[in-house]
Design a protein around this motif. Structure first.
Motif, PDB file in Angstrom:
ATOM      1  N   LEU A  92      -1.638  -8.919  -1.554  1.00  0.00           N
ATOM      2  CA  LEU A  92      -2.945  -8.450  -1.080  1.00  0.00           C
ATOM      3  C   LEU A  92      -3.045  -8.827   0.394  1.00  0.00           C
ATOM      4  CD1 LEU A  92      -5.679  -7.189  -2.045  1.00  0.00           C
ATOM      5  CD2 LEU A  92      -6.516  -9.534  -2.089  1.00  0.00           C
ATOM      6  N   PRO A  93      -2.988  -7.839   1.282  1.00  0.00           N
ATOM      7  CA  PRO A  93      -2.983  -8.167   2.716  1.00  0.00           C
ATOM      8  C   PRO A  93      -4.353  -8.607   3.221  1.00  0.00           C
ATOM      9  CG  PRO A  93      -2.966  -5.791   2.399  1.00  0.00           C
ATOM     10  CD  PRO A  93      -2.888  -6.408   1.031  1.00  0.00           C
ATOM     11  N   ALA A  94      -4.330  -9.369   4.307  1.00  0.00           N
ATOM     12  CA  ALA A  94      -5.585  -9.729   4.973  1.00  0.00           C
ATOM     13  C   ALA A  94      -6.231  -8.422   5.427  1.00  0.00           C
ATOM     14  CB  ALA A  94      -5.306 -10.636   6.166  1.00  0.00           C
ATOM     15  N   GLY A  95      -7.519  -8.327   5.301  1.00  0.00           N
ATOM     16  CA  GLY A  95      -8.217  -7.115   5.708  1.00  0.00           C
ATOM     17  C   GLY A  95      -8.354  -6.091   4.604  1.00  0.00           C
ATOM     18  N   SER A  96      -7.771  -6.375   3.430  1.00  0.00           N
ATOM     19  CA  SER A  96      -7.914  -5.450   2.305  1.00  0.00           C
ATOM     20  C   SER A  96      -9.378  -5.393   1.887  1.00  0.00           C
ATOM     21  CB  SER A  96      -7.071  -5.919   1.118  1.00  0.00           C
ATOM     22  OG  SER A  96      -7.412  -5.184  -0.051  1.00  0.00           O
ATOM     23  N   ALA A  97      -9.806  -4.226   1.473  1.00  0.00           N
ATOM     24  CA  ALA A  97     -11.182  -4.058   0.986  1.00  0.00           C
ATOM     25  C   ALA A  97     -11.424  -4.888  -0.272  1.00  0.00           C
ATOM     26  CB  ALA A  97     -11.445  -2.582   0.695  1.00  0.00           C
ATOM     27  N   TYR A  98     -10.359  -5.344  -0.939  1.00  0.00           N
ATOM     28  CA  TYR A  98     -10.498  -6.080  -2.191  1.00  0.00           C
ATOM     29  C   TYR A  98     -10.368  -7.585  -2.019  1.00  0.00           C
ATOM     30  CZ  TYR A  98     -10.491  -1.476  -4.129  1.00  0.00           C
ATOM     31  OH  TYR A  98     -10.823  -0.186  -4.403  1.00  0.00           O
ATOM     32  N   ALA A  99     -10.116  -8.062  -0.804  1.00  0.00           N
ATOM     33  CA  ALA A  99     -10.087  -9.503  -0.559  1.00  0.00           C
ATOM     34  C   ALA A  99     -11.487 -10.059  -0.799  1.00  0.00           C
ATOM     35  CB  ALA A  99      -9.625  -9.799   0.860  1.00  0.00           C
ATOM     36  N   ASP A 100     -11.554 -11.172  -1.500  1.00  0.00           N
ATOM     37  CA  ASP A 100     -12.809 -11.850  -1.838  1.00  0.00           C
ATOM     38  C   ASP A 100     -13.685 -11.034  -2.785  1.00  0.00           C
ATOM     39  OD1 ASP A 100     -12.144 -14.069  -0.204  1.00  0.00           O
ATOM     40  OD2 ASP A 100     -12.805 -12.949   1.552  1.00  0.00           O
ATOM     41  N   VAL A 140      -0.398 -12.785  -4.379  1.00  0.00           N
ATOM     42  CA  VAL A 140       0.665 -11.884  -4.803  1.00  0.00           C
ATOM     43  C   VAL A 140       0.377 -11.519  -6.253  1.00  0.00           C
ATOM     44  CG1 VAL A 140       3.135 -11.601  -5.204  1.00  0.00           C
ATOM     45  CG2 VAL A 140       2.323 -12.878  -3.203  1.00  0.00           C
ATOM     46  N   LEU A 141       0.157 -10.237  -6.494  1.00  0.00           N
ATOM     47  CA  LEU A 141      -0.115  -9.757  -7.837  1.00  0.00           C
ATOM     48  C   LEU A 141       1.187  -9.355  -8.493  1.00  0.00           C
ATOM     49  CD1 LEU A 141      -2.784  -9.442  -6.162  1.00  0.00           C
ATOM     50  CD2 LEU A 141      -3.386  -7.648  -7.776  1.00  0.00           C
ATOM     51  N   VAL A 142       1.454  -9.912  -9.673  1.00  0.00           N
ATOM     52  CA  VAL A 142       2.622  -9.528 -10.453  1.00  0.00           C
ATOM     53  C   VAL A 142       2.149  -8.401 -11.367  1.00  0.00           C
ATOM     54  CG1 VAL A 142       4.389 -10.272 -12.090  1.00  0.00           C
ATOM     55  CG2 VAL A 142       3.545 -11.875 -10.351  1.00  0.00           C
ATOM     56  N   VAL A 143       2.760  -7.228 -11.192  1.00  0.00           N
ATOM     57  CA  VAL A 143       2.300  -6.032 -11.900  1.00  0.00           C
ATOM     58  C   VAL A 143       3.434  -5.433 -12.725  1.00  0.00           C
ATOM     59  CG1 VAL A 143       0.547  -5.526 -10.152  1.00  0.00           C
ATOM     60  CG2 VAL A 143       2.814  -4.527  -9.924  1.00  0.00           C
ATOM     61  N   ILE A 144       3.039  -4.684 -13.737  1.00  0.00           N
ATOM     62  CA  ILE A 144       4.023  -3.993 -14.569  1.00  0.00           C
ATOM     63  C   ILE A 144       3.503  -2.589 -14.845  1.00  0.00           C
ATOM     64  CG2 ILE A 144       3.089  -4.894 -16.741  1.00  0.00           C
ATOM     65  CD1 ILE A 144       6.079  -5.118 -17.643  1.00  0.00           C
ATOM     66  N   GLY A 145       4.389  -1.599 -14.676  1.00  0.00           N
ATOM     67  CA  GLY A 145       4.007  -0.211 -14.884  1.00  0.00           C
ATOM     68  C   GLY A 145       5.114   0.708 -14.406  1.00  0.00           C
ATOM     69  N   THR A 146       4.780   1.964 -14.185  1.00  0.00           N
ATOM     70  CA  THR A 146       5.766   2.920 -13.681  1.00  0.00           C
ATOM     71  C   THR A 146       5.927   2.738 -12.174  1.00  0.00           C
ATOM     72  OG1 THR A 146       4.103   4.593 -13.205  1.00  0.00           O
ATOM     73  CG2 THR A 146       5.086   4.629 -15.435  1.00  0.00           C
ATOM     74  N   ASP A 147       7.021   3.266 -11.624  1.00  0.00           N
ATOM     75  CA  ASP A 147       7.229   3.189 -10.173  1.00  0.00           C
ATOM     76  C   ASP A 147       6.063   3.835  -9.425  1.00  0.00           C
ATOM     77  OD1 ASP A 147       9.633   1.805 -10.246  1.00  0.00           O
ATOM     78  OD2 ASP A 147      10.851   3.633 -10.249  1.00  0.00           O
ATOM     79  N   ARG A 148       5.644   4.975  -9.905  1.00  0.00           N
ATOM     80  CA  ARG A 148       4.534   5.672  -9.236  1.00  0.00           C
ATOM     81  C   ARG A 148       3.248   4.853  -9.307  1.00  0.00           C
ATOM     82  NH1 ARG A 148       2.788  11.655  -8.683  1.00  0.00           N
ATOM     83  NH2 ARG A 148       0.604  11.362  -8.138  1.00  0.00           N
ATOM     84  N   GLY A 149       2.967   4.288 -10.479  1.00  0.00           N
ATOM     85  CA  GLY A 149       1.776   3.468 -10.641  1.00  0.00           C
ATOM     86  C   GLY A 149       1.792   2.244  -9.732  1.00  0.00           C
ATOM     87  N   ILE A 150       2.956   1.605  -9.616  1.00  0.00           N
ATOM     88  CA  ILE A 150       3.084   0.430  -8.748  1.00  0.00           C
ATOM     89  C   ILE A 150       2.859   0.830  -7.292  1.00  0.00           C
ATOM     90  CG2 ILE A 150       4.702  -1.309  -7.874  1.00  0.00           C
ATOM     91  CD1 ILE A 150       5.863  -1.370 -10.788  1.00  0.00           C
ATOM     92  N   ALA A 151       3.399   1.967  -6.899  1.00  0.00           N
ATOM     93  CA  ALA A 151       3.190   2.461  -5.530  1.00  0.00           C
ATOM     94  C   ALA A 151       1.705   2.740  -5.295  1.00  0.00           C
ATOM     95  CB  ALA A 151       4.017   3.718  -5.281  1.00  0.00           C
ATOM     96  N   ASP A 152       1.028   3.281  -6.311  1.00  0.00           N
ATOM     97  CA  ASP A 152      -0.407   3.565  -6.181  1.00  0.00           C
ATOM     98  C   ASP A 152      -1.224   2.276  -6.073  1.00  0.00           C
ATOM     99  OD1 ASP A 152       0.079   6.283  -6.226  1.00  0.00           O
ATOM    100  OD2 ASP A 152      -0.487   6.529  -8.349  1.00  0.00           O
ATOM    101  N   VAL A 153      -0.859   1.250  -6.840  1.00  0.00           N
ATOM    102  CA  VAL A 153      -1.555  -0.040  -6.741  1.00  0.00           C
ATOM    103  C   VAL A 153      -1.371  -0.617  -5.348  1.00  0.00           C
ATOM    104  CG1 VAL A 153      -1.500  -2.447  -7.505  1.00  0.00           C
ATOM    105  CG2 VAL A 153      -1.574  -0.622  -9.186  1.00  0.00           C
ATOM    106  N   THR A 154      -0.156  -0.528  -4.837  1.00  0.00           N
ATOM    107  CA  THR A 154       0.121  -1.033  -3.484  1.00  0.00           C
ATOM    108  C   THR A 154      -0.762  -0.314  -2.467  1.00  0.00           C
ATOM    109  OG1 THR A 154       2.399  -1.533  -4.124  1.00  0.00           O
ATOM    110  CG2 THR A 154       1.934  -1.379  -1.773  1.00  0.00           C
ATOM    111  N   ARG A 155      -0.878   0.998  -2.604  1.00  0.00           N
ATOM    112  CA  ARG A 155      -1.717   1.793  -1.696  1.00  0.00           C
ATOM    113  C   ARG A 155      -3.187   1.385  -1.825  1.00  0.00           C
ATOM    114  NH1 ARG A 155      -4.709   5.617  -2.997  1.00  0.00           N
ATOM    115  NH2 ARG A 155      -3.654   6.099  -4.944  1.00  0.00           N
ATOM    116  N   ILE A 156      -3.661   1.204  -3.043  1.00  0.00           N
ATOM    117  CA  ILE A 156      -5.058   0.823  -3.281  1.00  0.00           C
ATOM    118  C   ILE A 156      -5.367  -0.528  -2.640  1.00  0.00           C
ATOM    119  CG2 ILE A 156      -6.676   0.048  -5.086  1.00  0.00           C
ATOM    120  CD1 ILE A 156      -5.348   2.252  -6.894  1.00  0.00           C
ATOM    121  N   LEU A 157      -4.484  -1.487  -2.815  1.00  0.00           N
ATOM    122  CA  LEU A 157      -4.741  -2.833  -2.293  1.00  0.00           C
ATOM    123  C   LEU A 157      -4.657  -2.896  -0.776  1.00  0.00           C
ATOM    124  CD1 LEU A 157      -2.859  -5.039  -4.910  1.00  0.00           C
ATOM    125  CD2 LEU A 157      -5.315  -4.559  -4.752  1.00  0.00           C
ATOM    126  N   ARG A 158      -3.965  -1.942  -0.168  1.00  0.00           N
ATOM    127  CA  ARG A 158      -3.847  -1.949   1.293  1.00  0.00           C
ATOM    128  C   ARG A 158      -4.973  -1.198   1.974  1.00  0.00           C
ATOM    129  NH1 ARG A 158       2.702  -1.502   1.600  1.00  0.00           N
ATOM    130  NH2 ARG A 158       2.999  -3.673   1.011  1.00  0.00           N
TER     131      ARG A 158
END
Length: 159
Positions: A92-100, A140-158
């Motif tokens: 979860l990067p600094a500046g993410s809308a989901y921090a805090d 650091v979020l440990v996630v499990i899912g499809t490659d596409r889903g993981i890429a989407d989570v990464t995009r959402i958190l950024r």
């Protein structure tokens, strides 16, 4: 591995197992919250040699240290067994809308089908985090899912 559990009236519980070198190891979980790790002698299984003692906080820290790599290993093993299922770590990067904000606000599972199975925060591991767990920049979020889903989570958190 077999673990024997022995009730120690007035004291707590003792867990015993034999390690890969053949030593009988015991962990005494006291009612006070303290833990003692002991090794039994080869000639007398009733006599234990104390190795070290931990208070409740120290025992939790040790459990997290020992558990963190194992969590990642277990999910890596699972992803090899199930075609199309993968595990990854997403920071979860600094500046993410989901921090805090609580994990549930990401709606990661609903939006992507990916499950967050742990959060690693410095030396701390939060296994099976609840939706109310507040995320911090650098987690650091440990996630499990499809490659596409993981890429989407990464995009959402950024975002």
């Amino acid at each position: 591995m077999d673990v024997n559990e022995v009730l120690l009236p007035g004291v707590g519980l003792r867990y015993e197992f034999t390690n890969h070198e053949g030593d009988l190891i015991g962990v005494v979980a006291r009612r006070t919250g303290d833990f003692e790790v002991v090794v039994y002698g080869d000639d007398d299984q009733d006599e234990a040699r104390p190795v070290f003692r931990l208070n409740e906080e120290e025992a939790e820290t040790l459990a997290q240290i020992l558990g963190a790599p194992r969590i990642a290993e277990r999910f890596a093993d699972l992803s090899r067994e199930v075609p199309g299922l993968n595990s990854s770590r997403v920071e979860l990067p600094a500046g993410s809308a989901y921090a805090d904000r609580p994990l549930g606000h990401t709606r990661a599972r609903t939006r992507t089908g990916v499950s967050v199975v742990a959060i690693v925060r410095g030396q701390e591991v939060i296994a099976s985090p609840s939706p109310q767990e507040v995320l911090r920049a650098g987690d650091v979020l440990v996630v499990i899912g499809t490659d596409r889903g993981i890429a989407d989570v990464t995009r959402i958190l950024r975002a």
